[in-house]
Write a protein that holds these residues in place. Structure first.
Motif, PDB file in Angstrom:
ATOM      1  N   PHE A  17       0.765  -1.308  -0.299  1.00  0.00           N
ATOM      2  CA  PHE A  17       0.355  -0.449  -0.297  1.00  0.00           C
ATOM      3  C   PHE A  17       1.110   1.111   0.627  1.00  0.00           C
TER       4      PHE A  17
ATOM      5  N   THR B 134      -0.114   4.664   5.610  1.00  0.00           N
ATOM      6  CA  THR B 134      -0.740   4.579   4.342  1.00  0.00           C
ATOM      7  C   THR B 134      -1.888   5.731   4.568  1.00  0.00           C
ATOM      8  N   PHE B 135      -1.808   5.618   2.808  1.00  0.00           N
ATOM      9  CA  PHE B 135      -2.884   6.784   2.572  1.00  0.00           C
ATOM     10  C   PHE B 135      -4.241   5.549   2.932  1.00  0.00           C
TER      11      PHE B 135
ATOM     12  N   THR C 205      -8.076   4.506   2.234  1.00  0.00           N
ATOM     13  CA  THR C 205      -8.536   4.325   1.129  1.00  0.00           C
ATOM     14  C   THR C 205     -10.302   3.812   1.324  1.00  0.00           C
TER      15      THR C 205
ATOM     16  N   SER D 199     -10.792  -0.282  -0.712  1.00  0.00           N
ATOM     17  CA  SER D 199      -9.796  -1.191  -1.657  1.00  0.00           C
ATOM     18  C   SER D 199      -8.747  -1.500  -0.399  1.00  0.00           C
TER      19      SER D 199
ATOM     20  N   SER E  51      -3.472   4.235   9.536  1.00  0.00           N
ATOM     21  CA  SER E  51      -5.213   3.878   8.493  1.00  0.00           C
ATOM     22  C   SER E  51      -5.557   2.982   8.243  1.00  0.00           C
TER      23      SER E  51
ATOM     24  N   GLU F 179      -8.713   1.166   9.197  1.00  0.00           N
ATOM     25  CA  GLU F 179      -9.960   0.466   8.334  1.00  0.00           C
ATOM     26  C   GLU F 179     -10.129  -1.229   7.828  1.00  0.00           C
TER      27      GLU F 179
ATOM     28  N   CYS G 143     -20.321   5.649   4.932  1.00  0.00           N
ATOM     29  CA  CYS G 143     -19.725   4.147   3.965  1.00  0.00           C
ATOM     30  C   CYS G 143     -19.027   2.866   5.115  1.00  0.00           C
TER      31      CYS G 143
END
Length: 458
Positions: free
Chosen positions: A64, A72-73, A75, A78, A103, A107, A387
């Motif tokens: 990632f 990490t970004f 998302t 994903s 992150s 997630e 979400c």
């Protein structure tokens, strides 16, 4: 009852750090207690795919994009397909996330709740309430913890901070402190020098670690105590400030900069991760700032506290140096005392009780989950509900297109009964000390300085 547990966080080896060490040590001890543990983190350079560590600890390095300090970004969606695949392959029962700034952790908890799994979160940090970064982080934390089964904090101060930030019921938050493998940090009395006081600082060189205080205090301490020498290990954006300070004050002969060092090298220098406890275990007198949960870590006879200010830090360090020179501190007894206070076996046993508690709770329906998220704010609540709904629809689609019967089940690492495991697991009063790794002697060090800013450290 043995559980299949997935630890999820952006922060893990080969990056050194306190969260990374905590996850590894806790996972190893849970495996010793008969549980299956895997770790899910992002890829580090060419370290991708599946790796095995000591004791059969399985690590998934997921590729990632990293944006800042190994986070990490975000998302949101994903990550779900590969996460679901891992969870089904490993037959995971509990997902345990670590660190507010990860992150991947947020997630993983979201997706785990969508799949009906039990979740737990450990907070290692203290954050403020006024600046923009803290406000955004706190809102994200409130989103994640609105639907988590239980939360763990590493100190009582951290618990208070997390309860306020995420608007949690305090009864759903437990305090389980960090620990130390005391045998890794044994003092070596023969290494002490009668003429020199050596002060060691090992930390990431960032603002929140108090590096600015260090830059300001070192010249004054060296001026007051010419026999003092510094050893500084670590890397970060504040390293250039240290180098400029050394050149300006011509202190190259008094201060040694080690730069970034590996974990095994850190142990030979002094300490790592939970630095205060490990420093005391090495028989060092600790100078630290009185912020966050730091005063909870060690008894007062092992520490000299200072305000997070330059003048007070210099004064506290001077008092510590005088106390050592006049023999008013018995550092030779610190190692045995720390060995009795902290144990990863005890941390694993207490974490296991949290797992026992959350597995007995019932799973919430989608409507009940949406009610929790809706209360997170006028606009944020609606966004969070959206979400969760999208995440649920994505899960339904994944179940349709990639059904569980098409996913191969991974073979578990063969378990081996370890001598003394049952005795450790059944001990009700005091847990036996860690004796799983070879010890390492400290260098010629006398004082450990730990500095940080107002809101503590990660």
């Amino acid at each position: 009852m043995p559980y299949n547990i997935a630890m999820a966080s952006d922060f893990f080896y080969p990056q050194p750090g306190g969260v990374e060490s905590h996850i590894y040590q806790l996972s190893s001890k849970l495996i010793d207690r008969g549980h299956k543990v895997i770790i899910i983190t992002h890829a580090y350079g060419d370290r991708t795919g599946v790796r095995y560590l000591t004791n059969g600890l399985k690590v998934y390095y997921v590729p990632f994009f990293v944006i800042y300090r190994e986070s990490t970004f975000p998302t949101v969606f994903s990550f779900f397909p590969i996460f679901r695949n891992i969870i089904i392959r490993e037959k995971i029962d509990i997902v345990h996330g670590h660190a507010s700034l990860s992150s991947l952790c947020h997630e993983a908890i979201l997706h785990a709740r969508t799949m009906g799994l039990k979740t737990c979160f450990t907070d290692h940090s203290l954050f403020g309430f006024a600046d923009a970064a803290s406000i955004l982080t706190n809102k994200l934390l409130k989103f994640t913890l609105s639907d988590v089964d239980h939360c763990i904090c590493v100190s009582h101060t951290c618990k208070e901070n997390t309860v306020l930030r995420a608007a949690l019921d305090p009864s759903t938050v437990s305090v389980i402190p960090n620990a130390v493998v005391a045998e890794n940090f044994r003092p070596d009395p023969t290494a002490a020098s009668p003429d020199t006081i050596t002060i060691v600082v090992i930390s990431r060189l960032f603002y929140n670690k108090g590096t600015d205080l260090l830059v300001a205090a070192i010249p004054r301490i060296c001026e007051l105590h010419p026999s003092v020498r510094f050893i500084i290990g670590g890397s970060g954006p504040k390293a250039i400030d240290l180098e400029q300070m050394l050149e300006t004050n011509m202190l190259q002969d008094w201060v040694e900069l080690l730069g970034p060092i590996r974990h095994e090298a850190v142990r030979d220098v002094m300490a790592f991760g939970t630095v205060i406890v490990e420093a005391a275990s090495c028989g060092l007198y600790v100078v630290c700032t009185r912020v966050g949960g730091i005063p909870e870590v060690l008894p007062s006879h092992m520490t000299m506290f200072a305000k997070p200010e330059e003048d007070d830090l210099v004064a506290a360090t001077s008092k510590a140096i005088h106390a050592l020179r006049h023999g008013r501190v018995r550092t030779d007894k610190f190692h045995e005392q720390v060995k009795q206070m902290y144990s990863w076996t005890d941390v694993a046993a207490r974490t296991e009780r949290v797992y026992d508690h959350i597995t007995k709770s019932r799973n919430l329906s989608l409507l009940e989950r949406l009610k929790r998220y809706y209360g997170c704010g006028v606009w944020a609540g609606k966004l969070f509900c959206l979400c969760v709904i999208v995440d649920y629809l994505l899960w339904v689609a994944l179940c349709y297109w990639f059904s569980e019967d098409k996913i191969d089940i991974a073979r578990s690492w063969p378990k081996k009964r370890r001598r003394g495991m049952l005795e450790e697991k059944d001990a009700a009063a005091g847990w036996t000390r860690d004796e799983t790794m070879d010890g390492h002697h400290k260098r010629n060090l006398d004082v450990w300085i730990f500095t940080t800013t107002r809101y503590g450290f990660r």
